[in-house]
Enzyme design. Sequence first.
Site, PDB file in Angstrom:
ATOM      1  N   GLY A  66       0.821  -1.210   0.000  1.00 24.93           N
ATOM      2  CA  GLY A  66       0.000   0.000   0.000  1.00 24.93           C
ATOM      3  C   GLY A  66       0.851   1.255   0.000  1.00 24.93           C
ATOM      4  O   GLY A  66       0.650   2.166  -0.801  1.00 24.93           O
ATOM      5  N   THR A  67       1.811   1.300   0.913  1.00 22.71           N
ATOM      6  CA  THR A  67       2.692   2.470   1.038  1.00 22.71           C
ATOM      7  C   THR A  67       4.126   2.211   0.608  1.00 22.71           C
ATOM      8  O   THR A  67       4.890   3.164   0.452  1.00 22.71           O
ATOM      9  CB  THR A  67       2.751   2.920   2.509  1.00 22.71           C
ATOM     10  N   GLY A  68       4.513   0.941   0.510  1.00 23.24           N
ATOM     11  CA  GLY A  68       5.916   0.582   0.271  1.00 23.24           C
ATOM     12  C   GLY A  68       6.713   0.528   1.560  1.00 23.24           C
ATOM     13  O   GLY A  68       7.879   0.099   1.565  1.00 23.24           O
ATOM     14  N   VAL A  69       6.096   0.958   2.659  1.00 22.59           N
ATOM     15  CA  VAL A  69       6.839   1.074   3.920  1.00 22.59           C
ATOM     16  C   VAL A  69       7.039  -0.293   4.578  1.00 22.59           C
ATOM     17  O   VAL A  69       8.171  -0.722   4.820  1.00 22.59           O
ATOM     18  CB  VAL A  69       6.128   2.049   4.889  1.00 22.59           C
ATOM     19  N   GLY A  70       5.926  -0.979   4.846  1.00 17.60           N
ATOM     20  CA  GLY A  70       6.043  -2.264   5.555  1.00 17.60           C
ATOM     21  C   GLY A  70       6.887  -3.262   4.779  1.00 17.60           C
ATOM     22  O   GLY A  70       7.746  -3.958   5.348  1.00 17.60           O
TER      23      GLY A  70
ATOM     24  N   HIS B 212      24.500   6.045  -4.689  1.00 18.91           N
ATOM     25  CA  HIS B 212      25.204   6.258  -3.423  1.00 18.91           C
ATOM     26  C   HIS B 212      25.072   5.091  -2.447  1.00 18.91           C
ATOM     27  O   HIS B 212      25.982   4.838  -1.660  1.00 18.91           O
ATOM     28  CB  HIS B 212      24.678   7.530  -2.726  1.00 18.91           C
TER      29      HIS B 212
ATOM     30  N   ARG C 285      -0.819   2.800  -3.107  1.00 15.67           N
ATOM     31  CA  ARG C 285      -1.835   3.744  -2.619  1.00 15.67           C
ATOM     32  C   ARG C 285      -1.267   5.158  -2.497  1.00 15.67           C
ATOM     33  O   ARG C 285      -1.970   6.071  -2.052  1.00 15.67           O
ATOM     34  CB  ARG C 285      -2.359   3.285  -1.251  1.00 15.67           C
TER      35      ARG C 285
ATOM     36  N   ARG D 137      30.974   3.957   2.658  1.00 21.12           N
ATOM     37  CA  ARG D 137      29.824   4.171   3.560  1.00 21.12           C
ATOM     38  C   ARG D 137      28.856   2.990   3.523  1.00 21.12           C
ATOM     39  O   ARG D 137      28.302   2.600   4.558  1.00 21.12           O
ATOM     40  CB  ARG D 137      29.102   5.474   3.170  1.00 21.12           C
TER      41      ARG D 137
HETATM   42  C1  RB5 Z   1      -2.192  -3.379   3.842  1.00 21.81           C
HETATM   43  O1  RB5 Z   1      -3.442  -2.906   4.243  1.00 21.81           O
HETATM   44  C2  RB5 Z   1      -1.130  -2.318   4.096  1.00 21.81           C
HETATM   45  O2  RB5 Z   1      -0.893  -2.188   5.441  1.00 21.81           O
HETATM   46  C3  RB5 Z   1       0.147  -2.665   3.360  1.00 21.81           C
HETATM   47  O3  RB5 Z   1      -0.121  -2.780   1.999  1.00 21.81           O
HETATM   48  C4  RB5 Z   1       1.272  -1.670   3.484  1.00 21.81           C
HETATM   49  O4  RB5 Z   1       0.841  -0.388   3.185  1.00 21.81           O
HETATM   50  C5  RB5 Z   1       2.036  -1.720   4.736  1.00 21.81           C
HETATM   51  O5  RB5 Z   1       3.045  -1.038   4.927  1.00 21.81           O
END
Ligand code: RB5
Length: 179
Positions: free
Chosen positions: A93-97, A125, A136, A163
């Site tokens: 959704g965010t690429g974060v998790g 780098h 999203r 580095r």
């Molecule tokens: C799923 O709902 C969402 O949490 C996942 O796609 C992502 O955004 C998590 O970092």
Amino acid sequence: MLTVGADYYKIDVVKIASIFFRKGHIIMKIGIGNDHAAVDMKNEIKAYLEEKGYEVINFGTDTDASCHYPEYAEKVALAVTGGEADLGILICGTGVGISIAANKVEGIRAVVCSEPYSAKLSREHNNTNILAFGARVIGIETAKMIVDAWLDAEFMGGKHGARVDMIMDIEKRKIHGNY
Ligand code: RB5
């Protein structure tokens, strides 16, 4: 256009060569993974890369049934560190998790990007080996620009290499139980 062959079957030599050789590899392999939030974007990016001549190995889910992004992050990360894929792309959704999860695998340097400049610099780098982004957060055209910027960039080495070595030393100290 550099071509060979008679008029009725001209072959574009540069295009054919670029399909078979990317960055010194015979067909660069990209491992791609995603959760339920990014099935459509995964399919579009996969098709985009294949059109450019990359081989794309799909490790992601292909349905919108709720699933767990760390599983797909780990599959792609292990494909990269194990040599099955040269580089990885992860989309949730965010690429974060999914990028946090990938970074838990030894040898992975995953970056999450929402614009091309950071993607390019992360290769030059930081020698990132996985690119993540959020279905999203950004649209498909921005995602393609980010992918292009990342894949077209080369690690610069030198002071940046020192580095990156320091980053990997942190991982080694952890693995060897120093903390
Ligand atoms: C799923 O709902 C969402 O949490 C996942 O796609 C992502 O955004 C998590 O970092």
